[in-house]
Design a protein around this motif. Structure first.
Motif, PDB file in Angstrom:
ATOM      1  N   TYR A 172       0.820  -1.222   0.000  1.00  0.00           N
ATOM      2  CA  TYR A 172       0.000   0.000   0.000  1.00  0.00           C
ATOM      3  C   TYR A 172       0.847   1.262   0.000  1.00  0.00           C
ATOM      4  O   TYR A 172       0.326   2.362  -0.184  1.00  0.00           O
ATOM      5  CB  TYR A 172      -0.944   0.013   1.210  1.00  0.00           C
ATOM      6  N   ASP A 184      -9.933  -1.875   8.220  1.00  0.00           N
ATOM      7  CA  ASP A 184      -8.785  -2.710   7.857  1.00  0.00           C
ATOM      8  C   ASP A 184      -7.783  -2.652   9.012  1.00  0.00           C
ATOM      9  O   ASP A 184      -7.807  -1.715   9.808  1.00  0.00           O
ATOM     10  CB  ASP A 184      -8.130  -2.197   6.559  1.00  0.00           C
ATOM     11  N   ALA A 208     -12.035  -5.141   5.479  1.00  0.00           N
ATOM     12  CA  ALA A 208     -10.724  -5.399   4.866  1.00  0.00           C
ATOM     13  C   ALA A 208     -10.625  -4.577   3.581  1.00  0.00           C
ATOM     14  O   ALA A 208     -10.345  -5.093   2.492  1.00  0.00           O
ATOM     15  CB  ALA A 208     -10.494  -6.889   4.616  1.00  0.00           C
TER      16      ALA A 208
HETATM   17  C1  SAM Z   1      -6.078  -8.831  -0.563  1.00  0.00           C
HETATM   18  S1  SAM Z   1      -6.287  -7.380   0.413  1.00  0.00           S
HETATM   19  C2  SAM Z   1      -7.843  -6.803  -0.246  1.00  0.00           C
HETATM   20  C3  SAM Z   1      -8.065  -5.330  -0.054  1.00  0.00           C
HETATM   21  C4  SAM Z   1      -9.344  -4.777  -0.674  1.00  0.00           C
HETATM   22  N1  SAM Z   1     -10.545  -5.410  -0.154  1.00  0.00           N
HETATM   23  C5  SAM Z   1      -9.315  -4.892  -2.175  1.00  0.00           C
HETATM   24  O1  SAM Z   1      -9.943  -5.807  -2.712  1.00  0.00           O
HETATM   25  O2  SAM Z   1      -8.652  -4.065  -2.809  1.00  0.00           O
HETATM   26  C6  SAM Z   1      -6.739  -8.057   1.983  1.00  0.00           C
HETATM   27  C7  SAM Z   1      -6.868  -7.029   3.089  1.00  0.00           C
HETATM   28  O3  SAM Z   1      -7.340  -7.676   4.272  1.00  0.00           O
HETATM   29  C8  SAM Z   1      -6.812  -6.969   5.379  1.00  0.00           C
HETATM   30  N2  SAM Z   1      -6.987  -7.827   6.557  1.00  0.00           N
HETATM   31  C9  SAM Z   1      -6.429  -9.042   6.764  1.00  0.00           C
HETATM   32  N3  SAM Z   1      -6.853  -9.554   7.926  1.00  0.00           N
HETATM   33  C10 SAM Z   1      -7.689  -8.637   8.477  1.00  0.00           C
HETATM   34  C11 SAM Z   1      -8.446  -8.595   9.684  1.00  0.00           C
HETATM   35  N4  SAM Z   1      -8.431  -9.600  10.560  1.00  0.00           N
HETATM   36  N5  SAM Z   1      -9.196  -7.495   9.934  1.00  0.00           N
HETATM   37  C12 SAM Z   1      -9.217  -6.448   9.044  1.00  0.00           C
HETATM   38  N6  SAM Z   1      -8.535  -6.448   7.882  1.00  0.00           N
HETATM   39  C13 SAM Z   1      -7.778  -7.530   7.598  1.00  0.00           C
HETATM   40  C14 SAM Z   1      -5.386  -6.702   4.966  1.00  0.00           C
HETATM   41  O4  SAM Z   1      -4.776  -5.682   5.724  1.00  0.00           O
HETATM   42  C15 SAM Z   1      -5.583  -6.329   3.481  1.00  0.00           C
HETATM   43  O5  SAM Z   1      -5.746  -4.929   3.325  1.00  0.00           O
END
Ligand code: SAM
Length: 243
Positions: free
Chosen positions: A14, A67, A46
């Motif tokens: 990011y 997130d 997320a």
């Molecule tokens: C593959 S990225 C997808 C980001 C966004 N939804 C997109 O499609 O562009 C996965 C995201 O999940 C977040 N994440 C992972 N575990 C999490 C949790 N337990 N609670 C909140 N966010 C989480 C990560 O920080 C990351 O930003």
């Protein structure tokens, strides 16, 4: 001194000028916003660097982007200011498992690769909270990585020769064939599926070329019947003749 990437696995992705996952919103969600739209409060769980958050906010929804990556949320704040939709965006740095969901009031929930980033038992609990949070005309858009993903340690993904994503290690819960659809059709979920797909996707939005196995779900509250033509629209109405 600890580097940010030691506590945030997505920090570097990011922090790039060319932010991971790009700015194009998820295609099926975009189609829903264009065809149906709406207003009210939406949770983007997320949310990452906010490609879906920004599309929702520009459509007029008030979006809470959640997130654990503060760097991702900083990029959402920057992007929403640049795009002039910051008044519709609120960011919360939290684990989705610690979020308080309201009951029966959300216009929508977006979970683009969230349920697969937490262990299976936790995902089931968060899924129930999501379903209970939706109002009678609410929608849910969810994407998860499946066992078809080349990063998965189970077949068929583990037998694939397709290249693996640079962020595959963050996926801890690959969904089995039909699993997301089965969750959606459980009576207690209270959902009606508008569209569901399981597919291979090629990803050029971050890192070297790689592939994913994905399940993609668009659903609404059971009993709600918006003007949805499909993605892409299957049989759209012809333009009306000018009077
Ligand atoms: C593959 S990225 C997808 C980001 C966004 N939804 C997109 O499609 O562009 C996965 C995201 O999940 C977040 N994440 C992972 N575990 C999490 C949790 N337990 N609670 C909140 N966010 C989480 C990560 O920080 C990351 O930003």
């Amino acid at each position: 001194m600890t580097s940010p990437s030691s506590t945030d696995p997505f920090y570097e992705a990011y922090d790039r000028d060319d932010v991971a996952y790009g700015m194009t919103a998820s295609a099926m969600l975009s189609a829903y916003l264009n065809q149906v739209g709406g207003e009210g409060d939406v949770y983007d769980l997320a949310a990452g660097a906010g490609r879906d958050t920004i599309a929702l906010a520009k459509s007029g929804f008030r979006v809470t982007a959640i997130d654990i990556s503060q760097r991702g949320l900083d990029r959402i704040a920057e992007r929403s200011a640049t795009d002039g939709c910051h008044e519709n965006v609120n960011v919360i740095c939290s684990d989705v498992r610690d979020v308080d969901f309201p009951t029966g009031t959300l216009a929508g929930v977006v979970a683009t690769t969230m349920l697969d980033h937490i262990p299976s038992a936790d995902a089931a609990v968060v899924w129930d909270r999501i379903c209970q949070s939706l109002r009678s005309d609410g929608f849910l858009y969810a994407e998860v990585h499946t066992t078809e993903d080349p990063g998965c340690d189970q077949p068929p993904g583990c037998d694939s020769s397709r290249p693996v994503s640079e962020t595959a290690s963050a996926v801890v819960n690959y969904f089995r064939p039909n699993q997301l659809a089965q969750w959606a059709v459980r009576p207690e979920s209270g959902l009606r599926i508008l569209q569901y797909a399981e597919r291979i996707e090629w990803d050029y939005t971050h890192g070297p070329e790689h592939a994913h196995g994905k399940a993609v779900l668009l659903a609404v509250r059971d009993g709600h019947h918006p003007d949805w033509l499909g993605q892409p629209p299957a049989f759209p109405r012809r333009p009306r003749p000018q009077a």
